[in-house]
Enzyme design. Structure first.
Site, PDB file in Angstrom:
ATOM      1  N   ASN A  92     -15.791   3.268 -23.270  1.00 42.17           N
ATOM      2  CA  ASN A  92     -14.613   2.906 -22.479  1.00 42.17           C
ATOM      3  C   ASN A  92     -13.387   3.085 -23.371  1.00 42.17           C
ATOM      4  O   ASN A  92     -13.151   2.281 -24.264  1.00 42.17           O
ATOM      5  CB  ASN A  92     -14.769   1.445 -22.018  1.00 42.17           C
ATOM      6  CG  ASN A  92     -13.548   0.940 -21.283  1.00 42.17           C
ATOM      7  OD1 ASN A  92     -12.641   1.697 -20.976  1.00 42.17           O
ATOM      8  ND2 ASN A  92     -13.535  -0.351 -20.991  1.00 42.17           N
ATOM      9  N   TRP A  93     -12.644   4.139 -23.101  1.00 47.13           N
ATOM     10  CA  TRP A  93     -11.503   4.465 -23.974  1.00 47.13           C
ATOM     11  C   TRP A  93     -10.247   3.681 -23.618  1.00 47.13           C
ATOM     12  O   TRP A  93      -9.226   3.797 -24.282  1.00 47.13           O
ATOM     13  CB  TRP A  93     -11.217   5.972 -23.926  1.00 47.13           C
ATOM     14  CG  TRP A  93     -12.327   6.815 -24.491  1.00 47.13           C
ATOM     15  CD1 TRP A  93     -13.461   6.367 -25.125  1.00 47.13           C
ATOM     16  CD2 TRP A  93     -12.421   8.252 -24.490  1.00 47.13           C
ATOM     17  NE1 TRP A  93     -14.250   7.426 -25.509  1.00 47.13           N
ATOM     18  CE2 TRP A  93     -13.634   8.596 -25.133  1.00 47.13           C
ATOM     19  CE3 TRP A  93     -11.606   9.275 -24.008  1.00 47.13           C
ATOM     20  CZ2 TRP A  93     -14.050   9.920 -25.298  1.00 47.13           C
ATOM     21  CZ3 TRP A  93     -12.014  10.598 -24.173  1.00 47.13           C
ATOM     22  CH2 TRP A  93     -13.221  10.915 -24.823  1.00 47.13           C
ATOM     23  N   LYS A  94     -10.303   2.936 -22.545  1.00 51.02           N
ATOM     24  CA  LYS A  94      -9.180   2.080 -22.126  1.00 51.02           C
ATOM     25  C   LYS A  94      -7.869   2.868 -22.114  1.00 51.02           C
ATOM     26  O   LYS A  94      -7.873   4.074 -21.869  1.00 51.02           O
ATOM     27  CB  LYS A  94      -9.111   0.838 -23.021  1.00 51.02           C
ATOM     28  CG  LYS A  94     -10.469   0.115 -23.077  1.00 51.02           C
ATOM     29  CD  LYS A  94     -10.414  -1.252 -23.639  1.00 51.02           C
ATOM     30  CE  LYS A  94     -11.805  -1.851 -23.641  1.00 51.02           C
ATOM     31  NZ  LYS A  94     -11.845  -3.215 -24.099  1.00 51.02           N
ATOM     32  N   HIS A 139     -14.119  -4.366 -14.585  1.00 48.16           N
ATOM     33  CA  HIS A 139     -14.039  -4.686 -16.013  1.00 48.16           C
ATOM     34  C   HIS A 139     -13.226  -5.970 -16.178  1.00 48.16           C
ATOM     35  O   HIS A 139     -12.271  -6.212 -15.424  1.00 48.16           O
ATOM     36  CB  HIS A 139     -13.382  -3.526 -16.766  1.00 48.16           C
ATOM     37  CG  HIS A 139     -13.414  -3.715 -18.246  1.00 48.16           C
ATOM     38  ND1 HIS A 139     -12.511  -4.517 -18.899  1.00 48.16           N
ATOM     39  CD2 HIS A 139     -14.263  -3.245 -19.186  1.00 48.16           C
ATOM     40  CE1 HIS A 139     -12.803  -4.521 -20.196  1.00 48.16           C
ATOM     41  NE2 HIS A 139     -13.862  -3.757 -20.393  1.00 48.16           N
ATOM     42  N   GLU A 163     -10.934  -6.827 -18.051  1.00 46.88           N
ATOM     43  CA  GLU A 163      -9.482  -6.647 -18.190  1.00 46.88           C
ATOM     44  C   GLU A 163      -8.842  -6.428 -16.820  1.00 46.88           C
ATOM     45  O   GLU A 163      -7.693  -6.806 -16.599  1.00 46.88           O
ATOM     46  CB  GLU A 163      -9.174  -5.503 -19.166  1.00 46.88           C
ATOM     47  CG  GLU A 163      -9.450  -5.953 -20.600  1.00 46.88           C
ATOM     48  CD  GLU A 163      -9.858  -4.852 -21.562  1.00 46.88           C
ATOM     49  OE1 GLU A 163      -9.652  -3.662 -21.246  1.00 46.88           O
ATOM     50  OE2 GLU A 163     -10.397  -5.187 -22.637  1.00 46.88           O
ATOM     51  N   GLU A 194     -20.654  -8.165 -19.927  1.00 45.22           N
ATOM     52  CA  GLU A 194     -19.652  -8.159 -20.986  1.00 45.22           C
ATOM     53  C   GLU A 194     -19.011  -9.536 -21.083  1.00 45.22           C
ATOM     54  O   GLU A 194     -18.070  -9.846 -20.333  1.00 45.22           O
ATOM     55  CB  GLU A 194     -18.567  -7.127 -20.682  1.00 45.22           C
ATOM     56  CG  GLU A 194     -19.070  -5.706 -20.620  1.00 45.22           C
ATOM     57  CD  GLU A 194     -17.953  -4.729 -20.968  1.00 45.22           C
ATOM     58  OE1 GLU A 194     -18.119  -3.994 -21.935  1.00 45.22           O
ATOM     59  OE2 GLU A 194     -16.917  -4.737 -20.287  1.00 45.22           O
ATOM     60  N   GLY A 224     -13.372  -6.890 -27.688  1.00 40.92           N
ATOM     61  CA  GLY A 224     -12.258  -6.588 -28.588  1.00 40.92           C
ATOM     62  C   GLY A 224     -11.989  -7.670 -29.616  1.00 40.92           C
ATOM     63  O   GLY A 224     -10.975  -7.663 -30.299  1.00 40.92           O
ATOM     64  N   SER A 244     -17.729  -5.826 -28.335  1.00 41.49           N
ATOM     65  CA  SER A 244     -17.805  -5.621 -29.787  1.00 41.49           C
ATOM     66  C   SER A 244     -19.123  -4.989 -30.250  1.00 41.49           C
ATOM     67  O   SER A 244     -19.662  -5.389 -31.284  1.00 41.49           O
ATOM     68  CB  SER A 244     -17.526  -6.929 -30.538  1.00 41.49           C
ATOM     69  OG  SER A 244     -16.223  -7.392 -30.248  1.00 41.49           O
ATOM     70  N   GLY A 299     -16.292  -0.266 -26.373  1.00 44.44           N
ATOM     71  CA  GLY A 299     -14.847  -0.070 -26.315  1.00 44.44           C
ATOM     72  C   GLY A 299     -14.349   0.516 -27.624  1.00 44.44           C
ATOM     73  O   GLY A 299     -14.481   1.716 -27.880  1.00 44.44           O
ATOM     74  N   GLY A 300     -13.832  -0.350 -28.478  1.00 43.44           N
ATOM     75  CA  GLY A 300     -13.192   0.077 -29.732  1.00 43.44           C
ATOM     76  C   GLY A 300     -13.985   1.115 -30.520  1.00 43.44           C
ATOM     77  O   GLY A 300     -13.430   2.143 -30.938  1.00 43.44           O
TER      78      GLY A 300
END
Ligand code: PGA
Length: 254
Positions: A9-11, A95, A97, A168, A174, A213, A234-235
């Protein structure tokens, strides 16, 4: 037999040249990954580039969100049909977010799941509790409630046969904090058992990814759990080598 999946997930990250470099590094290393299904989720504006870069490779791609309406005067929204035109196989739905910052309720998540289904996209439906919900001992009831909204859809079985779930925990996204493999396994098992009450065959086939994470140093332990079928990253997915390394750690057959 559930094929493991690793999704990135590159957000809202990366300039055009960074996204091009990232895609290139994934394409260069992906042939070493055989068992794992890989997928990337760039911003909408890069879908055209991603389609060109990943077509003919084993990496699928998808959008991070879709509108809850089919089409019309909804300025700034992007429909399921539109993203499907860019070869998306998947779409992230609900998601945390989106739930936290854009007010997506369980009901909206259910409607978007339906839109994905109508457009032939496979939804990756995200669920997860906040820190205060976990501390109040409500983890299972929260994630079950989130799943319930999708199970209430008229064609939910059919939809879920083409879907993936992602657990999640919001407090792990994150933050560098990961649920322990055992904590995650307990929630995955709870979700699978809830689906099994509806349809055992579906529960056995349904992939449930863990996200929050995920890094190279914890992926192997997470994937070793019986109900964890891969990761939503993600990150760490913004570094091509890290993403490939995570995928190779999940590169095992069931
Ligand atoms: P993270 O994000 O790996 O950076 O915690 C996961 C996600 O939001 O899907």
């Amino acid at each position: 037999m559930r094929r493991p999946m690793v999704a990135g997930n590159w957000k809202m990250m990366g300039t055009r040249s960074e996204v091009e470099a990232l895609s290139k590094s994934i394409v260069a290393g992906v042939s070493a990954i055989s068992e794992v299904e890989m997928a990337v989720f760039p911003s909408f504006v890069y879908l055209d580039h991603i389609q060109k870069t990943f077509s003919g490779t084993q990496v699928a791609w998808g959008a991070q969100n879709i509108a809850s309406e089919r089409q019309g005067a909804f300025t700034g929204e992007v429909s399921a049909e539109m993203v499907a035109e860019f070869g998306c196989e998947y779409v992230l739905i609900g998601h945390s977010e989106r739930r936290q910052y854009y007010g997506e309720t369980d009901q909206i998540v259910a409607v978007k799941t339906m839109r994905a289904f109508e457009a032939g996209l496979k939804p990756i439906i995200c669920v997860g509790e906040t820190l205060s919900e976990r501390e109040a001992g409500r983890t299972f009831s929260v994630v079950e409630g989130q799943l319930e909204a999708v199970l209430a859809l008229e064609n939910s079985n059919q939809t879920l046969y083409n879907a993936v779930l992602a657990y999640e925990p919001v407090w792990a996204i994150g933050t560098g904090k990961t649920a322990t493999a055992q904590e995650a396994q307990a929630v995955h098992q709870c979700l699978r058992e809830r689906v099994a009450k509806r349809d055992e065959k579906l529960a056995k086939a349904l992939r449930i990814l863990y996200g929050g994470s995920v890094k190279r140093d914890n992926a192997a332990e997470l994937i070793s759990q019986p109900d964890i079928d891969g990761c939503l990253v993600g990150g760490a997915s913004l570094d091509g080598q890290h993403f490939l390394d995570i995928a190779s750690l999940c590169n095992r057959s069931y």
